[in-house]
Design a protein around this motif. Structure first.
Motif, PDB file in Angstrom:
ATOM      1  N   ILE A   2       0.842  -1.185   0.000  1.00 40.19           N
ATOM      2  CA  ILE A   2       0.000   0.000   0.000  1.00 40.19           C
ATOM      3  C   ILE A   2       0.887   1.247   0.000  1.00 40.19           C
ATOM      4  O   ILE A   2       2.067   1.187   0.318  1.00 40.19           O
ATOM      5  CB  ILE A   2      -0.962   0.011   1.207  1.00 40.19           C
ATOM      6  CG1 ILE A   2      -0.156  -0.016   2.504  1.00 40.19           C
ATOM      7  CG2 ILE A   2      -1.918  -1.165   1.144  1.00 40.19           C
ATOM      8  CD1 ILE A   2      -0.916   0.509   3.667  1.00 40.19           C
ATOM      9  N   ASP A   3       0.294   2.377  -0.333  1.00 36.36           N
ATOM     10  CA  ASP A   3       1.043   3.615  -0.466  1.00 36.36           C
ATOM     11  C   ASP A   3       1.081   4.358   0.867  1.00 36.36           C
ATOM     12  O   ASP A   3       0.046   4.699   1.427  1.00 36.36           O
ATOM     13  CB  ASP A   3       0.370   4.475  -1.543  1.00 36.36           C
ATOM     14  CG  ASP A   3       1.121   5.779  -1.753  1.00 36.36           C
ATOM     15  OD1 ASP A   3       2.351   5.777  -1.587  1.00 36.36           O
ATOM     16  OD2 ASP A   3       0.471   6.785  -2.074  1.00 36.36           O
ATOM     17  N   THR A   6      -0.555   7.931   0.924  1.00 33.67           N
ATOM     18  CA  THR A   6      -2.012   7.855   1.003  1.00 33.67           C
ATOM     19  C   THR A   6      -2.432   7.472   2.418  1.00 33.67           C
ATOM     20  O   THR A   6      -3.404   7.995   2.955  1.00 33.67           O
ATOM     21  CB  THR A   6      -2.542   6.790   0.026  1.00 33.67           C
ATOM     22  OG1 THR A   6      -1.925   6.982  -1.236  1.00 33.67           O
ATOM     23  CG2 THR A   6      -4.040   6.881  -0.117  1.00 33.67           C
ATOM     24  N   LEU A   7      -1.677   6.568   2.998  1.00 32.84           N
ATOM     25  CA  LEU A   7      -2.002   6.125   4.354  1.00 32.84           C
ATOM     26  C   LEU A   7      -1.947   7.296   5.331  1.00 32.84           C
ATOM     27  O   LEU A   7      -2.826   7.465   6.168  1.00 32.84           O
ATOM     28  CB  LEU A   7      -1.018   5.039   4.802  1.00 32.84           C
ATOM     29  CG  LEU A   7      -1.238   4.550   6.240  1.00 32.84           C
ATOM     30  CD1 LEU A   7      -2.460   3.659   6.321  1.00 32.84           C
ATOM     31  CD2 LEU A   7      -0.026   3.824   6.777  1.00 32.84           C
ATOM     32  N   LEU A  14      -7.588   2.519   5.261  1.00 30.78           N
ATOM     33  CA  LEU A  14      -6.986   1.216   5.556  1.00 30.78           C
ATOM     34  C   LEU A  14      -7.698   0.548   6.734  1.00 30.78           C
ATOM     35  O   LEU A  14      -7.899  -0.659   6.734  1.00 30.78           O
ATOM     36  CB  LEU A  14      -5.489   1.357   5.844  1.00 30.78           C
ATOM     37  CG  LEU A  14      -4.754   0.046   6.160  1.00 30.78           C
ATOM     38  CD1 LEU A  14      -4.904  -0.976   5.042  1.00 30.78           C
ATOM     39  CD2 LEU A  14      -3.267   0.289   6.424  1.00 30.78           C
ATOM     40  N   SER A  17     -10.750  -1.025   5.481  1.00 34.01           N
ATOM     41  CA  SER A  17     -10.403  -2.176   4.660  1.00 34.01           C
ATOM     42  C   SER A  17     -10.045  -3.381   5.532  1.00 34.01           C
ATOM     43  O   SER A  17     -10.486  -4.500   5.275  1.00 34.01           O
ATOM     44  CB  SER A  17      -9.223  -1.808   3.753  1.00 34.01           C
ATOM     45  OG  SER A  17      -8.691  -2.948   3.142  1.00 34.01           O
ATOM     46  N   ASN A 104      -3.701  -5.569   0.385  1.00 35.91           N
ATOM     47  CA  ASN A 104      -4.229  -4.451  -0.396  1.00 35.91           C
ATOM     48  C   ASN A 104      -5.511  -3.888   0.229  1.00 35.91           C
ATOM     49  O   ASN A 104      -6.248  -4.588   0.921  1.00 35.91           O
ATOM     50  CB  ASN A 104      -4.528  -4.917  -1.823  1.00 35.91           C
ATOM     51  CG  ASN A 104      -4.637  -3.759  -2.800  1.00 35.91           C
ATOM     52  OD1 ASN A 104      -4.438  -2.597  -2.437  1.00 35.91           O
ATOM     53  ND2 ASN A 104      -4.949  -4.082  -4.041  1.00 35.91           N
ATOM     54  N   ILE A 105      -5.755  -2.627  -0.034  1.00 38.34           N
ATOM     55  CA  ILE A 105      -6.988  -1.992   0.427  1.00 38.34           C
ATOM     56  C   ILE A 105      -8.126  -2.472  -0.458  1.00 38.34           C
ATOM     57  O   ILE A 105      -8.049  -2.368  -1.688  1.00 38.34           O
ATOM     58  CB  ILE A 105      -6.852  -0.462   0.373  1.00 38.34           C
ATOM     59  CG1 ILE A 105      -5.815  -0.024   1.411  1.00 38.34           C
ATOM     60  CG2 ILE A 105      -8.201   0.206   0.604  1.00 38.34           C
ATOM     61  CD1 ILE A 105      -5.528   1.456   1.439  1.00 38.34           C
ATOM     62  N   ALA A 328      -8.012  -6.234  -4.657  1.00 38.01           N
ATOM     63  CA  ALA A 328      -8.942  -5.275  -4.061  1.00 38.01           C
ATOM     64  C   ALA A 328     -10.370  -5.755  -4.301  1.00 38.01           C
ATOM     65  O   ALA A 328     -11.286  -5.438  -3.563  1.00 38.01           O
ATOM     66  CB  ALA A 328      -8.741  -3.894  -4.667  1.00 38.01           C
ATOM     67  N   PHE A 355      -1.296  -2.398  -6.019  1.00 34.02           N
ATOM     68  CA  PHE A 355      -0.596  -3.170  -4.987  1.00 34.02           C
ATOM     69  C   PHE A 355       0.633  -3.925  -5.499  1.00 34.02           C
ATOM     70  O   PHE A 355       1.728  -3.806  -4.953  1.00 34.02           O
ATOM     71  CB  PHE A 355      -1.579  -4.143  -4.357  1.00 34.02           C
ATOM     72  CG  PHE A 355      -1.052  -4.869  -3.148  1.00 34.02           C
ATOM     73  CD1 PHE A 355      -1.061  -4.273  -1.907  1.00 34.02           C
ATOM     74  CD2 PHE A 355      -0.547  -6.153  -3.271  1.00 34.02           C
ATOM     75  CE1 PHE A 355      -0.581  -4.949  -0.795  1.00 34.02           C
ATOM     76  CE2 PHE A 355      -0.065  -6.833  -2.170  1.00 34.02           C
ATOM     77  CZ  PHE A 355      -0.084  -6.237  -0.929  1.00 34.02           C
ATOM     78  N   ARG A 358       3.274  -1.516  -7.256  1.00 33.41           N
ATOM     79  CA  ARG A 358       4.097  -0.712  -6.358  1.00 33.41           C
ATOM     80  C   ARG A 358       5.258  -1.551  -5.852  1.00 33.41           C
ATOM     81  O   ARG A 358       6.388  -1.094  -5.775  1.00 33.41           O
ATOM     82  CB  ARG A 358       3.262  -0.178  -5.196  1.00 33.41           C
ATOM     83  CG  ARG A 358       4.017   0.836  -4.351  1.00 33.41           C
ATOM     84  CD  ARG A 358       3.124   1.581  -3.382  1.00 33.41           C
ATOM     85  NE  ARG A 358       2.214   2.487  -4.067  1.00 33.41           N
ATOM     86  CZ  ARG A 358       0.914   2.341  -4.133  1.00 33.41           C
ATOM     87  NH1 ARG A 358       0.339   1.311  -3.531  1.00 33.41           N
ATOM     88  NH2 ARG A 358       0.177   3.197  -4.785  1.00 33.41           N
TER      89      ARG A 358
END
Length: 420
Positions: A2-3, A6-7, A14, A17, A104-105, A328, A355, A358
């Motif tokens: 995950i990024d 963004t988190l 998250l 999720s 992954n989210i 996802a 996911f 990255r």
RNA sequence: GGAGGAUUCGCCUAGUGGCCGAGGGCGCACGCUUGGAAAGCGUGUAUAGGGCAACCUAUCGGGGGUUCAAAUCCCCCAUCCUCCGCCA
């Protein structure tokens, strides 16, 4: 993966999720805390390093006593830099390790819950009424001289088999038909490596160290793929793709290897669950904002294939808890197996969003020329397991099997006849 | 398996301790020039992270070491090429 950025901006995404998957939410706070500490360690390393560099430059210009004094200070600073770097690296490694464990989210549209919480999206066709007692695929395979399980076990052990005669022809025909459909749809046909390096396996979302499903060749630090998704995901690793080429679509044909550890007693009969099988897999690289549409396209290509083998099936929307590490969202098509009286998975298509890309560093350039992480998706076009559905659904009273029309040119037979 | 050579910014290449994140050429982008094009001229042209503006930091196949300072010196590994051996 995950990024992190963004988190930081939206940790609740998250959290939600993880809840949907039925997994630990506290990982969010651990991540945020570690990230914060790593960033501050990095900042202090960077400023120390900047000081060291400028000091180093003045050393070269100075001379005599002045130089000696500078050297002494520089020496001291060098030690500090080293320590600060080590600290930043340590925290970075900790963060990476934790990050590797976070799935992954999930797409908010995916049903919440576990394995049994799937939602049936569509049911196509109706199970056929038999006016005789249908034989299962093992019996049919034997009658037709198509599947040799005994000798598979003799040569390689349980869950191995030989496809022979019309069985071999059926698989080749089926997979060729899948390849042909993919080619016509614009996919690049691929025959992929089945042994991959640990970073490829890991990048695709499989844990080389912990995953009980993976066959390992420790001597060479290579791993047998459970699907060509792995090789195809790795294909563009560490590349920046040209946006005008997206979506990039590949159809990979490979053997797939699965240890099936922990499935003792499940599907022990026949070729439903085996250690080695063949598969044609679609794999797509696209822009993240296009991935939902692409996912539906992959699903449609699966439906097109299923229509060609003329069997009843249903489509399910897999629940969050059953998505696995990378997906996802996931749609499975399940074919009707008459002798089991239920639907069994024949295809599976996943939207892995960014996911996998990255982790594998697959990017493309956006309109402004900035690199962006791509999205990856995969979906099944045909596998060895399909033979089960074809044999059982199209069998006749005398044990012969009618080959579905679309498949006939590929198999070269209209009907498979018993050999004994 | 053994011996030798190579690995630098999309490509080719310069660079043997500080002035090198790194020069030149090609390519690409934009601008000028032109009736239009080519040529010519000019400018720009890696990725990641942090502040997210100036700027700072990291990265010259990967890892480790020497040094105040490494693309440059040392060690290990990977990949590619050549030759020898082995297998077919």
């Amino acid at each position: 993966m995950i990024d992190l950025r963004t988190l930081r901006e939206d940790p609740d995404r998250l959290r939600a999720s993880q809840r949907a998957r039925g997994e630990d939410e506290s990982v969010v706070d651990s991540l945020l805390d570690l990230d914060e500490r790593r960033r501050s360690a990095l900042a202090s390393f960077e400023s120390l390093r900047a000081e060291q560099k400028s000091l180093g430059k003045s050393v070269s210009k100075a001379s005599g006593e002045e130089k000696q004094a500078l050297l002494d200070r520089a020496k001291e600073l060098a030690a500090q830099v080293k320590a600060a770097e080590a600290e930043a690296e340590k925290l970075g490694a900790e963060l990476d390790e934790l990050l590797q464990t976070v799935p992954n989210i999930v797409d908010p549209e995916a049903p919440h819950g576990g394995e049994d919480d799937y939602v049936v999206l569509e049911t196509v066709g109706t199970p056929r009424e038999f006016d005789f007692e249908p034989r299962d695929h093992v019996e049919l395979g034997e009658l037709l001289g198509a599947i040799d399980l005994d000798r598979g076990a003799k040569v390689s052990g349980a869950r191995f088999y030989f496809l022979r005669g019309v069985g071999a022809r059926l698989q080749l025909g089926l997979l060729n038909m899948a390849m042909q459909q993919a080619i016509e749809a614009g996919f690049v046909p691929m025959i992929t490596p089945v042994l991959v390096k640990p970073e490829t396996m890991q990048g695709t979302g499989f844990h080389v160290a912990h995953d009980k499903e993976i066959y390992r060749l420790p001597e060479d630090d290579l791993y047998l793929v459970g699907t060509s998704e792995v090789s195809l995901a790795g294909y563009h690793a560490d590349e920046i793709l040209d946006a005008k080429d997206l979506p990039l679509r590949y159809a990979g044909w490979s053997s797939c290897f699965r240890r099936e550890a922990g499935s003792y007693g499940k599907d022990t009969r026949g070729i439903i669950r085996v250690h080695q099988f063949d598969k044609v897999e679609m794999f797509s690289y696209c822009r993240p904002e296009d991935s939902r549409e692409e996912h539906l396209r992959l699903l449609n290509w699966e439906k097109e294939m299923l229509a060609k083998i003329e069997i009843p099936y249903r489509i399910i929307d897999t629940a969050a808890g059953d998505l696995g590490m990378s997906a996802a969202r996931k749609f499975d098509c399940e074919g009707w197996i008459p002798t089991q009286g239920r639907y069994r998975e024949l295809t599976s298509t996943s939207n892995c969003t960014e996911f996998q890309a990255r982790r594998l560093s697959v990017r493309y350039r956006d309109k402004d020329g900035r690199p962006q992480t791509a999205a990856t998706l995969n979906g099944t076009l045909a596998t060895t397991r399909w033979i089960v559905a074809i044999l059982e659904n199209h069998q006749q009273k005398d044990g012969s099997v009618v080959v579905p029309k679309a498949l006939r040119p590929y198999v070269g037979l209209d009907v498979l006849e018993p050999v004994k």
